[in-house]
Write an enzyme that holds these catalytic residues in place. Structure first.
Site, PDB file in Angstrom:
ATOM      1  N   GLU A 120       2.949  -7.924  13.837  1.00  9.37           N
ATOM      2  CA  GLU A 120       2.003  -8.105  14.933  1.00  9.37           C
ATOM      3  C   GLU A 120       1.598  -9.564  15.061  1.00  9.37           C
ATOM      4  O   GLU A 120       1.324 -10.060  16.141  1.00  9.37           O
ATOM      5  CB  GLU A 120       0.715  -7.287  14.704  1.00  9.37           C
ATOM      6  CG  GLU A 120       0.892  -5.817  14.513  1.00  9.37           C
ATOM      7  CD  GLU A 120       1.116  -5.422  13.065  1.00  9.37           C
ATOM      8  OE1 GLU A 120       0.241  -4.797  12.464  1.00  9.37           O
ATOM      9  OE2 GLU A 120       2.192  -5.728  12.516  1.00  9.37           O
TER      10      GLU A 120
ATOM     11  N   ARG B  97       0.815  -1.222   0.000  1.00 14.69           N
ATOM     12  CA  ARG B  97       0.000   0.000   0.000  1.00 14.69           C
ATOM     13  C   ARG B  97       0.847   1.269   0.000  1.00 14.69           C
ATOM     14  O   ARG B  97       0.383   2.325  -0.415  1.00 14.69           O
ATOM     15  CB  ARG B  97      -1.013  -0.035   1.143  1.00 14.69           C
ATOM     16  CG  ARG B  97      -2.120  -1.065   0.865  1.00 14.69           C
ATOM     17  CD  ARG B  97      -3.142  -1.147   1.978  1.00 14.69           C
ATOM     18  NE  ARG B  97      -2.584  -1.555   3.243  1.00 14.69           N
ATOM     19  CZ  ARG B  97      -2.486  -2.799   3.683  1.00 14.69           C
ATOM     20  NH1 ARG B  97      -2.916  -3.786   2.934  1.00 14.69           N
ATOM     21  NH2 ARG B  97      -1.973  -3.065   4.854  1.00 14.69           N
TER      22      ARG B  97
END
Length: 179
Positions: free
Chosen positions: A103, A66
């Site tokens: 994460e 992105r």
């Protein structure tokens, strides 16, 4: 920076609970990207910030994937080049790579070994900063190539995860902040 313009961007970010796994609240910029007025506003705000902050910059470095969506039009507006940092195995030729924690797992990033020259000034862009692992890895890659990282720049920062603290005093800027 105009509160009205930032609100227009925030209104086009949607949330998906429990994606990509339970307990994660995913902030989706897809509605912002498909709205040409909001997307233009986004690039306008980023361009204004970079121009005001850095009189001399050589490249925008975008993170897979992105970061490519905002980095390329930003580089075009600034009249400078764009350098991609990709997931491992996606770039031809000699590369530098780094492994890092996410994460929810591990990943590897690469940059072409000749992407930047020593001393060139770069701003790294991505859509979101969460725990800071990806951005920190990108900074390390650019340091290996002896580039000067002027700033890490994102659309969205998840402040509760304190990812900017992992950037080891590299300047950081986010347009939108969420807890």
């Amino acid at each position: 920076m105009s509160d009205r313009r930032l609100r227009a961007l925030r209104d086009r970010v949607r949330s998906f609970p429990d994606f990509p796994q339970p307990g994660v609240l995913f902030r989706d910029i897809s509605p912002l990207l498909k709205d040409p007025v909001a997307f233009r506003t986004l690039i306008d705000l980023l361009e204004d910030h970079v121009r005001a902050s850095f009189p001399k910059i050589d490249f925008i470095v975008g993170l897979d994937s992105r970061g490519f969506l905002i980095g390329t039009p930003l580089a075009q507006r600034l009249g400078i080049g764009f350098v991609p940092v990709r997931k491992k195995g996606k770039l031809p030729g000699a590369t530098e790579s780094i492994s890092y924690s996410l994460e929810y797992g591990r990943a590897e990033l690469e940059i072409q070994s000749d992407a930047v020259e020593a001393g060139q000034k770069v701003v790294i862009v991505d859509d979101l900063l969460a725990t800071g692992g990806t951005m920190r890895a990108a900074c390390e890659l650019l340091k290996r190539l002896k580039a000067e990282v002027l700033e890490c720049l994102v659309i969205i920062e998840l402040t509760a995860l304190k990812g900017s603290e992992k950037l080891n005093s590299i300047p950081f800027y986010s347009l939108l902040q969420y807890e």
